[in-house]
Motif scaffolding. Sequence first.
Motif, short mmCIF file in Angstrom:
data_model
loop_
_atom_site.label_atom_id
_atom_site.label_comp_id
_atom_site.label_asym_id
_atom_site.label_seq_id
_atom_site.Cartn_x
_atom_site.Cartn_y
_atom_site.Cartn_z
N ASP A 170 70.10 -1.00 53.94
CA ASP A 170 69.84 0.72 53.27
C ASP A 170 70.10 2.17 54.14
O ASP A 170 69.55 2.86 54.33
N SER A 171 70.95 1.78 54.97
CA SER A 171 70.64 3.34 55.95
C SER A 171 71.19 4.05 55.56
O SER A 171 70.46 5.15 56.26
N GLY A 172 72.48 4.50 54.39
CA GLY A 172 72.20 5.74 53.87
C GLY A 172 73.53 6.71 54.24
O GLY A 172 74.20 5.59 56.22
N PRO A 173 73.89 7.48 54.46
CA PRO A 173 74.87 8.96 54.81
C PRO A 173 74.83 8.67 56.03
O PRO A 173 73.23 8.81 56.81
N ALA A 174 75.26 9.19 57.61
CA ALA A 174 75.35 9.08 58.73
C ALA A 174 76.50 9.70 59.18
O ALA A 174 78.12 8.68 59.29
N PHE A 175 76.78 10.64 60.45
CA PHE A 175 77.81 10.46 61.08
C PHE A 175 77.40 11.02 62.87
O PHE A 175 75.99 11.83 63.10
N THR A 176 78.41 10.82 63.55
CA THR A 176 78.41 11.40 64.53
C THR A 176 79.99 12.24 65.00
O THR A 176 80.99 10.88 65.20
N ALA A 177 79.87 12.85 65.41
CA ALA A 177 81.23 13.90 65.85
C ALA A 177 80.51 14.72 66.59
O ALA A 177 80.04 15.39 67.48
N CYS A 178 81.86 14.82 67.81
CA CYS A 178 81.82 15.54 68.94
C CYS A 178 82.95 16.59 69.48
O CYS A 178 84.41 16.38 68.95
N LEU A 179 83.26 17.38 70.68
CA LEU A 179 84.46 18.40 71.16
C LEU A 179 85.50 17.75 72.21
O LEU A 179 84.78 16.79 72.64
N SER A 180 86.08 16.84 71.36
CA SER A 180 87.12 16.00 72.58
C SER A 180 87.70 17.22 73.52
O SER A 180 87.87 16.97 74.87
N THR A 181 87.75 18.30 73.71
CA THR A 181 88.78 19.26 74.51
C THR A 181 87.78 20.44 75.04
O THR A 181 86.51 21.05 73.74
N ASN A 182 87.41 21.06 75.77
CA ASN A 182 87.27 22.56 75.89
C ASN A 182 86.88 23.72 75.35
O ASN A 182 88.57 23.18 74.81
N THR A 183 86.47 24.30 74.21
CA THR A 183 86.92 25.33 73.09
C THR A 183 85.92 26.73 73.75
O THR A 183 84.84 26.17 73.46
N MET A 184 86.40 27.65 73.36
CA MET A 184 85.44 28.81 73.16
C MET A 184 85.18 28.79 71.67
O MET A 184 86.65 29.58 71.19
N PHE A 185 84.60 29.54 71.36
CA PHE A 185 83.50 30.05 69.81
C PHE A 185 83.57 31.63 70.13
O PHE A 185 82.05 31.81 70.98
N LYS A 186 84.42 32.39 68.88
CA LYS A 186 83.45 33.50 69.10
C LYS A 186 82.02 33.17 68.67
O LYS A 186 81.96 32.92 67.41
N GLY A 187 81.51 34.81 68.45
CA GLY A 187 80.22 34.92 67.79
C GLY A 187 79.82 34.47 66.81
O GLY A 187 81.04 35.60 65.62
N GLY A 188 79.18 33.67 66.13
CA GLY A 188 78.80 33.96 64.37
C GLY A 188 80.24 32.52 63.98
O GLY A 188 79.41 32.16 62.83
N GLU A 189 80.84 32.25 64.59
CA GLU A 189 81.82 30.62 64.10
C GLU A 189 80.70 29.62 64.71
O GLU A 189 80.71 29.07 65.57
N LYS A 190 81.72 29.14 63.47
CA LYS A 190 81.19 27.40 63.22
C LYS A 190 81.96 26.79 64.17
O LYS A 190 83.36 27.12 64.65
#
Length: 190
Positions: free
Chosen positions: A61-81
């Motif tokens: 009964d472990s329920g929902p779960a996830f793990t995700a990561c960035l595969s490459t170097n990435t630049m994100f702008k201010g306020g960006e997901k």
Amino acid sequence: MNKTEFQAMKGSVSMRLDEKGVFKRLEDEMASMATRIPSLEKKTRLVMKRCGVYGIEKGDDSGPAFTACLSTNTMFKGGEKLFFDEVLTNDGDGFDPYTGEFTVPVSGKYMISVTIRAQFHKQVSAEIICNDKIVGKIMAGYGAIDKATSSMTVAVEARRYDVIYVKQMAGKVGEYHGNGCTTFSCSLFD
């Protein structure tokens, strides 16, 4: 061989041919079921997912779960997901790597964990968001610090269809280190 013996033998052969027909029909029905069962199992999993029922097929009964990561170097702008493009696990299929969002499939308490790593001599700062409300802020790197890393874990009470994600803080650009060093995880714990 007399006529009576011939009729008896003919009846026996005919009965065997009829039995073969019955067996053939049963064999065909079993083959049909063998192809329908996986389809029914898939439909059952979809219904379970929509109803928020988890753990039945795995016996837990472990329920929902996830793990995700960035595969490459990435630049994100201010306020960006932040889009975590490499999904390591996604039990319950609540995480969408194309939006970077985890949609809560069943109400409960969730443990959210974020680890960020700045690219060489850079600074990154992110916010953990649940339904457009900041539930955590995390920063890493400054000046001469090489590959600075920071982690944060928060627990939130979430309802079904709530949305959880990570975004770069507004007004700042974040250059995140990839290769699995920047991660986002969430799991139901109560």
